[in-house]
Design an enzyme around this catalytic site. Structure first.
Site, PDB file in Angstrom:
ATOM      1  N   LYS A 101       0.880  -1.174   0.000  1.00  0.00           N
ATOM      2  CA  LYS A 101       0.000   0.000   0.000  1.00  0.00           C
ATOM      3  C   LYS A 101       0.917   1.223   0.000  1.00  0.00           C
ATOM      4  O   LYS A 101       1.494   1.589   1.023  1.00  0.00           O
ATOM      5  CB  LYS A 101      -0.912   0.042   1.243  1.00  0.00           C
ATOM      6  CG  LYS A 101      -1.998   1.117   1.055  1.00  0.00           C
ATOM      7  CD  LYS A 101      -2.391   1.841   2.303  1.00  0.00           C
ATOM      8  CE  LYS A 101      -1.502   2.938   2.732  1.00  0.00           C
ATOM      9  NZ  LYS A 101      -1.441   4.128   1.856  1.00  0.00           N
ATOM     10  N   PRO A 111      -5.716   4.710   7.318  1.00  0.00           N
ATOM     11  CA  PRO A 111      -6.755   4.128   8.191  1.00  0.00           C
ATOM     12  C   PRO A 111      -7.617   3.080   7.484  1.00  0.00           C
ATOM     13  O   PRO A 111      -8.110   2.152   8.141  1.00  0.00           O
ATOM     14  CB  PRO A 111      -7.587   5.350   8.603  1.00  0.00           C
ATOM     15  CG  PRO A 111      -6.618   6.495   8.528  1.00  0.00           C
ATOM     16  CD  PRO A 111      -5.731   6.180   7.350  1.00  0.00           C
ATOM     17  N   GLU A 134      10.081   1.455  10.272  1.00  0.00           N
ATOM     18  CA  GLU A 134      11.103   2.469   9.950  1.00  0.00           C
ATOM     19  C   GLU A 134      10.407   3.810  10.115  1.00  0.00           C
ATOM     20  O   GLU A 134       9.602   4.203   9.265  1.00  0.00           O
ATOM     21  CB  GLU A 134      11.582   2.302   8.504  1.00  0.00           C
ATOM     22  CG  GLU A 134      12.264   0.989   8.208  1.00  0.00           C
ATOM     23  CD  GLU A 134      13.656   0.886   8.805  1.00  0.00           C
ATOM     24  OE1 GLU A 134      14.235   1.929   9.151  1.00  0.00           O
ATOM     25  OE2 GLU A 134      14.146  -0.241   8.946  1.00  0.00           O
ATOM     26  N   CYS A 175      14.007  11.154   6.381  1.00  0.00           N
ATOM     27  CA  CYS A 175      13.950  10.697   7.772  1.00  0.00           C
ATOM     28  C   CYS A 175      15.292  10.813   8.473  1.00  0.00           C
ATOM     29  O   CYS A 175      15.346  11.015   9.675  1.00  0.00           O
ATOM     30  CB  CYS A 175      13.438   9.267   7.811  1.00  0.00           C
ATOM     31  SG  CYS A 175      14.336   8.186   6.696  1.00  0.00           S
ATOM     32  N   GLU A 235       9.985  16.195  14.768  1.00  0.00           N
ATOM     33  CA  GLU A 235      10.416  16.088  13.384  1.00  0.00           C
ATOM     34  C   GLU A 235       9.626  17.098  12.542  1.00  0.00           C
ATOM     35  O   GLU A 235       8.400  17.033  12.493  1.00  0.00           O
ATOM     36  CB  GLU A 235      10.135  14.662  12.900  1.00  0.00           C
ATOM     37  CG  GLU A 235      10.653  14.388  11.519  1.00  0.00           C
ATOM     38  CD  GLU A 235      10.339  12.973  11.060  1.00  0.00           C
ATOM     39  OE1 GLU A 235       9.180  12.535  11.231  1.00  0.00           O
ATOM     40  OE2 GLU A 235      11.246  12.309  10.531  1.00  0.00           O
TER      41      GLU A 235
HETATM   42  P1  NAD Z   1       2.689   8.749   7.325  1.00  0.00           P
HETATM   43  O1  NAD Z   1       2.947   7.991   8.562  1.00  0.00           O
HETATM   44  O2  NAD Z   1       1.649   9.777   7.333  1.00  0.00           O
HETATM   45  O3  NAD Z   1       2.316   7.764   6.142  1.00  0.00           O
HETATM   46  C1  NAD Z   1       3.151   6.692   5.792  1.00  0.00           C
HETATM   47  C2  NAD Z   1       2.298   5.582   5.269  1.00  0.00           C
HETATM   48  O4  NAD Z   1       1.516   5.088   6.345  1.00  0.00           O
HETATM   49  C3  NAD Z   1       1.314   6.017   4.186  1.00  0.00           C
HETATM   50  O5  NAD Z   1       1.219   5.012   3.214  1.00  0.00           O
HETATM   51  C4  NAD Z   1       0.017   6.151   4.957  1.00  0.00           C
HETATM   52  O6  NAD Z   1      -1.129   5.963   4.166  1.00  0.00           O
HETATM   53  C5  NAD Z   1       0.172   5.036   5.959  1.00  0.00           C
HETATM   54  N1  NAD Z   1      -0.647   5.163   7.164  1.00  0.00           N
HETATM   55  C6  NAD Z   1      -1.058   6.288   7.783  1.00  0.00           C
HETATM   56  N2  NAD Z   1      -1.853   5.983   8.834  1.00  0.00           N
HETATM   57  C7  NAD Z   1      -1.923   4.634   8.883  1.00  0.00           C
HETATM   58  C8  NAD Z   1      -2.611   3.709   9.713  1.00  0.00           C
HETATM   59  N3  NAD Z   1      -3.381   4.107  10.717  1.00  0.00           N
HETATM   60  N4  NAD Z   1      -2.463   2.391   9.458  1.00  0.00           N
HETATM   61  C9  NAD Z   1      -1.698   1.962   8.433  1.00  0.00           C
HETATM   62  N5  NAD Z   1      -1.054   2.785   7.605  1.00  0.00           N
HETATM   63  C10 NAD Z   1      -1.145   4.105   7.822  1.00  0.00           C
HETATM   64  O7  NAD Z   1       4.107   9.326   6.880  1.00  0.00           O
HETATM   65  P2  NAD Z   1       4.422  10.249   5.619  1.00  0.00           P
HETATM   66  O8  NAD Z   1       3.936  11.613   5.964  1.00  0.00           O
HETATM   67  O9  NAD Z   1       3.968   9.587   4.370  1.00  0.00           O
HETATM   68  O10 NAD Z   1       6.014  10.190   5.622  1.00  0.00           O
HETATM   69  C11 NAD Z   1       6.783  10.944   6.466  1.00  0.00           C
HETATM   70  C12 NAD Z   1       7.196  10.147   7.687  1.00  0.00           C
HETATM   71  O11 NAD Z   1       7.854   8.947   7.292  1.00  0.00           O
HETATM   72  C13 NAD Z   1       8.207  10.881   8.518  1.00  0.00           C
HETATM   73  O12 NAD Z   1       7.927  10.716   9.879  1.00  0.00           O
HETATM   74  C14 NAD Z   1       9.518  10.209   8.158  1.00  0.00           C
HETATM   75  O13 NAD Z   1      10.523  10.349   9.106  1.00  0.00           O
HETATM   76  C15 NAD Z   1       9.087   8.814   7.981  1.00  0.00           C
HETATM   77  N6  NAD Z   1      10.072   8.070   7.189  1.00  0.00           N
HETATM   78  C16 NAD Z   1      10.874   7.154   7.791  1.00  0.00           C
HETATM   79  C17 NAD Z   1      11.827   6.482   7.060  1.00  0.00           C
HETATM   80  C18 NAD Z   1      12.735   5.448   7.665  1.00  0.00           C
HETATM   81  O14 NAD Z   1      13.276   4.649   6.936  1.00  0.00           O
HETATM   82  N7  NAD Z   1      12.915   5.422   8.971  1.00  0.00           N
HETATM   83  C19 NAD Z   1      11.965   6.739   5.710  1.00  0.00           C
HETATM   84  C20 NAD Z   1      11.130   7.692   5.127  1.00  0.00           C
HETATM   85  C21 NAD Z   1      10.179   8.337   5.876  1.00  0.00           C
END
Ligand code: NAD
Length: 474
Positions: free
Chosen positions: A172, A206, A247, A281, A381
């Protein structure tokens, strides 16, 4: 089956493009224009995709390792062949500047997939411990959820090792930047990946994300994104006690010691903070400097920041494009306003749009000086081009400040000698530390301490994440 760009806006389930209900607009953040719509999948689509992945699993797991590795390399060739199109797709869906999209957004998945393919043969798939034969087997069906900041890299960092391991996958992708995942689905089809081995379900977190995390047919969740969403995935997945690899975010510190080469520390430090518009990140968003060097470093950083051209991401000379969405722009602006109100000094940038960029999700690259550990901008962040310069009294205090957030993803040390830098690096509670500008290594384990996550991606450690371990006593 249809071909062409319209296929990118559908689900890819069991080797076929599937229509879906609902619709999510994909907006180009530079123009504010809707460039595509993807269906908003939910439990039904996730169920169909998981069933396809379950059905495909036994045969794919039994496919010889050499053939699985060859498939990953064929997919990599497909990415290479369509690299220009992929970079353009990423620029359009989330605003990454063309130059960066071509070199890093496409370059990283090429490097990481080659990395995992290259180590497969020498990987210890079996091992003898006394009278036991220990064998490593694929964990099963993997549910992958990815963010928008590196729309292909984050996907390939999961898909390539999962395929090598013998797993099947339901992805997804982020609903903010979902189009590149469609190109990858096409590439897997062209490479001849059997139906059901890789599936894409579009939708929101969600809805589609939680349906995937809670699905009893999914053996493992591999999630990259924010801490709140990762926490939710872990909660939802707990109902079926599946493996969860997270991650998550970061607030990484760059510790500059008193004998460091300041020019190098500031140049590389700012570059790392502003990488991908700060939407990375691992960005080193806190620059920790000796109190006595604080003003000099701030002056150098401000001069360096002036070199970061902000503007149209399709322009080759642009170094910082728009934020990935209007929502993200508002979030970054909110933090800039909060930094000012909490008493941090604005050395460069500030709230409001850059001159001449009245439309599009642009922010001004910003440097705060005199930032104290308790301030919100030193703890949370921001995910934008915002650097906090923080003074420290001595090395112990530098390490204490570096470790005083809930995160622990990355970090840096600049020191007069590698030995001194290494000593400080060892004291940092974080998953990756670069000493004196040490290069990113696509084979090194990547992941976080504390709330930056659980598990490791990339290279051998990334492959292990998708494997179960079985002991057979003889
Ligand atoms: P996000 O958490 O809003 O979304 C990430 C993914 O999670 C999306 O596909 C979203 O649809 C999904 N998601 C959101 N709520 C969910 C739920 N309740 N259940 C299941 N899936 C859900 O993050 P973003 O805004 O897309 O990305 C930025 C964030 O990602 C930052 O916090 C960044 O640090 C982190 N990030 C981490 C890494 C790493 O490798 N550690 C790499 C890139 C980004």
């Amino acid at each position: 089956m249809t071909t062409g760009t319209d296929t990118l806006t559908r689900h890819w389930i069991d080797g076929a493009w599937q229509e879906g209900s609902g619709s999510i607009a994909v907006v180009n953040p530079a123009t504010g224009q809707t460039i595509a719509e993807v269906p908003s999948g939910g439990a039904a689509e996730v169920d169909a995709a998981v069933m396809a992945a379950r059905h495909a699993f036994p045969r794919w797991a039994a496919t010889p390792l050499a053939d699985r590795v060859a498939m990953v390399l064929a997919i990599r060739e497909g990415i290479k062949a369509r690299s220009g199109e992929i970079a353009a797709s990423i620029t359009a869906e989330m605003g990454s500047p063309t130059k960066f999209a071509n070199s890093v957004q496409v370059g990283m998945p090429m490097a990481t997939s080659k990395g995992v393919a290259g180590l497969a043969e020498s990987f210890p798939w079996t091992e003898e411990i006394g009278n036991s034969l220990v064998v490593r087997e694929p964990v099963g069906v993997v549910g992958a959820v990815t963010p928008w900041n590196y729309p292909l890299h984050q996907v390939v960092a999961k898909v390539a090792p999962a395929l090598v391991a013998g797993c099947t996958i339901v992805l997804k992708p982020s609903e903010v930047a979902p189009l590149t995942a469609g190109i990858l689905a096409e590439i897997t089809r062209e490479a001849g990946l059997p139906a059901g081995v890789f599936n894409v379900v579009h939708g929101t977190g969600p809805d589609a994300g939680e349906a995937l995390a809670s699905h009893p047919g999914v053996d493992m969740m591999s999630f990259t994104g924010s801490v709140p969403a990762g926490r939710r995935v872990q909660e939802v997945a707990a109902g079926t006690v599946k493996r969860v690899a997270l991650e998550l975010g970061g607030k990484s510190a760059n510790i500059v010691l008193d004998d460091a080469d300041l020019t190098q520390a500031v140049k590389l430090g700012l570059g790392n903070c502003f990488i991908n518009g700060g939407q990375t990140c691992t960005a080193w968003t806190r620059l920790l400097v000796p109190q006595s060097l604080h003003d000099e470093v701030v002056e150098m950083a401000v001069a360096q920041a002036a070199k970061y051209t902000v503007g149209d991401p399709t322009d080759e000379s642009t170094r910082i494009g728009p934020m990935s969405s209007e929502r993200q722009r508002e979030r970054v602006e909110g933090y800039i306003t909060q930094g000012v109100s909490e008493g941090a000094e604005l050395a460069a940038g500030g709230s409001g749009r850059p001159d001449g960029l009245e439309t599009g999700a642009y922010v001004r690259p910003t440097i705060f000086s005199g930032v104290r550990p308790g301030m919100t901008i030193a703890q949370e962040e921001i995910f934008g081009p915002v650097l906090s310069v923080m003074p420290y009294a001595d090395e112990d205090e530098a390490v204490e400040i570096a470790n005083a957030t809930v995160y622990g993803l990355a970090g840096a040390v600049f020191a007069g000698s590698q030995e001194r830098g290494l000593e400080v690096a060892k004291r940092m509670r974080t998953g990756q530390v670069d000493v004196n500008g040490g290069q990113f290594n696509p084979l090194a384990p990547f992941g976080g301490y504390k709330q930056s996550g659980t598990g490791r991606e990339l290279g051998r450690y990334g492959l292990e994440e998708f494997l179960e371990v079985k002991s057979i006593q003889l």
